[in-house]
Design a protein around this motif. Structure first.
Motif, PDB file in Angstrom:
ATOM      1  N   GLU A 130      68.003  14.320  37.058  1.00 16.85           N
ATOM      2  CA  GLU A 130      67.360  14.984  35.918  1.00 16.85           C
ATOM      3  C   GLU A 130      65.922  15.410  36.206  1.00 16.85           C
TER       4      GLU A 130
ATOM      5  N   ASP B 189      64.754  19.199  35.607  1.00 12.07           N
ATOM      6  CA  ASP B 189      64.588  19.531  34.184  1.00 12.07           C
ATOM      7  C   ASP B 189      63.296  18.924  33.635  1.00 12.07           C
ATOM      8  N   HIS B 190      62.999  17.690  34.071  1.00 10.99           N
ATOM      9  CA  HIS B 190      61.763  17.036  33.620  1.00 10.99           C
ATOM     10  C   HIS B 190      60.538  17.801  34.124  1.00 10.99           C
TER      11      HIS B 190
END
Length: 200
Positions: A114, A117-118
């Motif tokens: 992830e 996206d972060h």
């Protein structure tokens, strides 16, 4: 269990007890080899366990216990021939998105998936660099610890390369937003009614 089944179960246990007494007496007389008897008893116990387990499973299937079970009649997920005793807890952590209690190897793997996206949610390059440096430090620390658990296979990120990719994604998003705005403006312009007359 009805009365007939209970009676048959008692008779089977009694017969098994009498058979065991007979075998023990033959061992004492020396007509039977104790090692062979021990092996035969072990095999019989395994057969009894298998028979009992199969009967319980069939009974549960009749009652509908397995209805809606996603693994009923299918191989377990992620089982590629290697035995992993922690498969069920890993699946539960991923399925329920449990955070904070997972072993570092699993938590870092989820965070790595992830991370882009972060990073894309950040607005400054300094913030992106700070997040990447912190991520790399935690990966390095997890690799050093010898606390057991699954091995840490998450790779460290190249900070400069990741910042470059972050810039590219940011520029691509800006270009897509500008194009979408231009397309909306063109559509609105096309939707406006045209005047067919001119002022003198």
């Amino acid at each position: 269990m009805n009365d007939v089944d209970a009676r048959m179960d008692r008779l089977r246990r009694a017969a098994r007890y009498r058979y065991q007494q007979l075998v023990d007496s033959e061992i004492e007389r020396g007509s039977l080899d104790p090692d062979e008897v021990r092996e035969e008893r072990r095999l019989l116990r395994l057969q009894d366990v298998e028979r009992h387990a199969r009967a319980r499973i069939e009974e549960a299937e009749r009652r509908g216990v397995f209805e809606g079970n996603p693994y009923h009649g299918k191989p377990l997920p992620g089982n590629d021939g290697r035995h992993d005793p922690d498969w069920w807890i890993k699946a539960k952590i991923e399925r329920e998105d449990i955070r904070g209690i997972a072993p570092p190897a699993l938590a870092l793997r989820t965070e790595d998936a992830e991370l882009d996206d972060h990073l894309d949610a950040l607005t400054t390059e300094d913030d992106v660099r700070a997040v990447l440096v912190d991520f790399n430090a935690r990966v390095k620390e997890a690799r050093r610890q010898l606390l057991g658990g699954p091995p840490v296979v998450t790779p460290m990120r190249d900070v400069d390369a990741e910042v470059g990719r972050w810039r590219e994604r940011r520029d691509a998003r800006r270009a897509a937003d500008e194009q979408a705005a231009a397309d909306r403006a063109a559509a609105e312009q096309a939707a406006r009614p045209r005047r067919w007359w001119r002022r003198a």
